[in-house]
Design a protein around this motif. Structure first.
Motif, mmCIF file in Angstrom:
data_model
loop_
_atom_site.group_PDB
_atom_site.id
_atom_site.type_symbol
_atom_site.label_atom_id
_atom_site.label_comp_id
_atom_site.label_asym_id
_atom_site.label_seq_id
_atom_site.Cartn_x
_atom_site.Cartn_y
_atom_site.Cartn_z
ATOM 1 N N ASP A 271 -2.817 -1.751 8.175
ATOM 2 C CA ASP A 271 -2.380 -2.608 6.842
ATOM 3 C C ASP A 271 -3.886 -1.765 6.334
ATOM 4 N N ALA A 272 -5.080 -1.236 6.579
ATOM 5 C CA ALA A 272 -6.412 -1.159 6.355
ATOM 6 C C ALA A 272 -6.201 0.610 5.755
ATOM 7 N N ILE A 273 -5.342 1.900 5.978
ATOM 8 C CA ILE A 273 -5.495 2.626 6.092
ATOM 9 C C ILE A 273 -5.632 2.928 4.491
ATOM 10 N N ALA A 274 -4.856 2.254 3.331
ATOM 11 C CA ALA A 274 -3.908 2.564 1.962
ATOM 12 C C ALA A 274 -5.598 1.730 0.921
ATOM 13 N N THR A 275 -6.082 1.419 1.624
ATOM 14 C CA THR A 275 -8.057 1.283 1.723
ATOM 15 C C THR A 275 -8.453 2.192 1.961
ATOM 16 N N ILE A 276 -8.807 2.362 2.504
ATOM 17 C CA ILE A 276 -9.396 3.545 3.026
ATOM 18 C C ILE A 276 -9.638 4.707 2.341
ATOM 19 N N LYS A 277 -8.063 4.847 1.819
ATOM 20 C CA LYS A 277 -8.469 6.055 1.334
ATOM 21 C C LYS A 277 -7.606 6.297 0.004
ATOM 22 N N SER A 278 -7.947 4.638 -1.044
ATOM 23 C CA SER A 278 -7.902 5.236 -1.752
ATOM 24 C C SER A 278 -9.457 5.086 -2.592
ATOM 25 N N GLN A 279 -10.345 4.673 -1.773
ATOM 26 C CA GLN A 279 -11.802 3.779 -2.375
ATOM 27 C C GLN A 279 -13.016 5.060 -1.191
ATOM 28 N N THR A 280 -14.314 4.687 -1.265
ATOM 29 C CA THR A 280 -15.213 5.134 -0.666
ATOM 30 C C THR A 280 -15.951 3.389 0.195
#
Length: 224
Positions: A38-47
């Motif tokens: 579930d954390a992948i999108a957050t890691i990809k969308s911001q630094t």
């Protein structure tokens, strides 16, 4: 302010780390997750600067998920199992916290982040390039890519290029791998300048940089 995530399948463990993070004015908690996927999108969308990552989780082990995290993001493993410590350090983790985690041990760990990033910033400031009889000082964050041309390399910025008599292989050893990465036998690129991946070409704005088969999977994993 360093942005961080907490990933742990145990609610109490996540809650404790949230309390610790809130005590420090240089950490900003962006989100916490029970499932690493579930954390992948957050890691990809911001630094994200730092991930507190549990190792033993049911759907995906933290040691496997760590391989999917961009190289510029630091990882502190958190686990109740000391036998995972060696594996954590083999993955170049910033630190390894054994549960139950005390605040003093937590503080020691996150202070490593401050030292590591400060060192990185100092190291990644400028590079002096010899071109013929001239010397040029180039800010590393202005370089888009570096191209090999026989016994020379070309440094490209947004508005100029500088030729220097050296090899890409020797240059690769001096550049900080957190900022630059080899993508082809003829190219090194600045990770921060990449805007996309189209087929086998990396995009830097309108520019297309070829990615060789040797580096393709690594590029996908570390940059996207």
């Amino acid at each position: 302010m360093y942005k961080c995530l907490i990933i742990d399948d145990e609610q109490l463990a996540r809650q404790l780390l949230k309390v610790y993070v809130e005590k420090l004015d240089f950490l900003e908690l962006i989100a916490d997750f029970e499932n690493p996927l579930d954390a992948i999108a957050t890691i990809k969308s911001q630094t994200i600067d730092l991930v507190f990552l549990d190792i033993q989780m049911p759907e995906l082990k933290g040691t496997d998920f760590a391989k999917m995290i961009p190289s510029h993001t630091k990882v502190i493993f958190t686990t109740a199992y000391s036998e995972y410590a060696l594996q954590g350090f083999e993955l170049n983790a910033l630190d390894y916290l054994l549960k139950p985690i005390t605040f003093n041990r937590f503080l020691t760990s996150v202070n490593k982040l401050k030292r590591d990033i400060t060192t990185s910033i100092s190291y990644n400031d400028t590079i002096t390039v010899k071109s013929g009889y001239d010397l040029f000082k180039i800010k590393l964050n202005t370089i888009t890519h570096i191209k090999s041309d026989s016994e020379y390399v070309l440094f490209f910025t947004a508005n100029k290029k500088i030729m220097s008599h050296q090899t890409l292989k020797s240059l690769e050893k001096t550049l900080n791998s957190k900022q630059f990465i080899r993508v082809h036998r003829s190219y090194i690129i600045n990770k921060e300048k990449v805007t996309g991946l189209k087929g086998r070409d990396l995009l830097i704005g309108d520019l297309k940089i070829p990615v060789s088969d040797t580096y393709y999977e690594t590029i996908k994993r570390t940059l996207f």
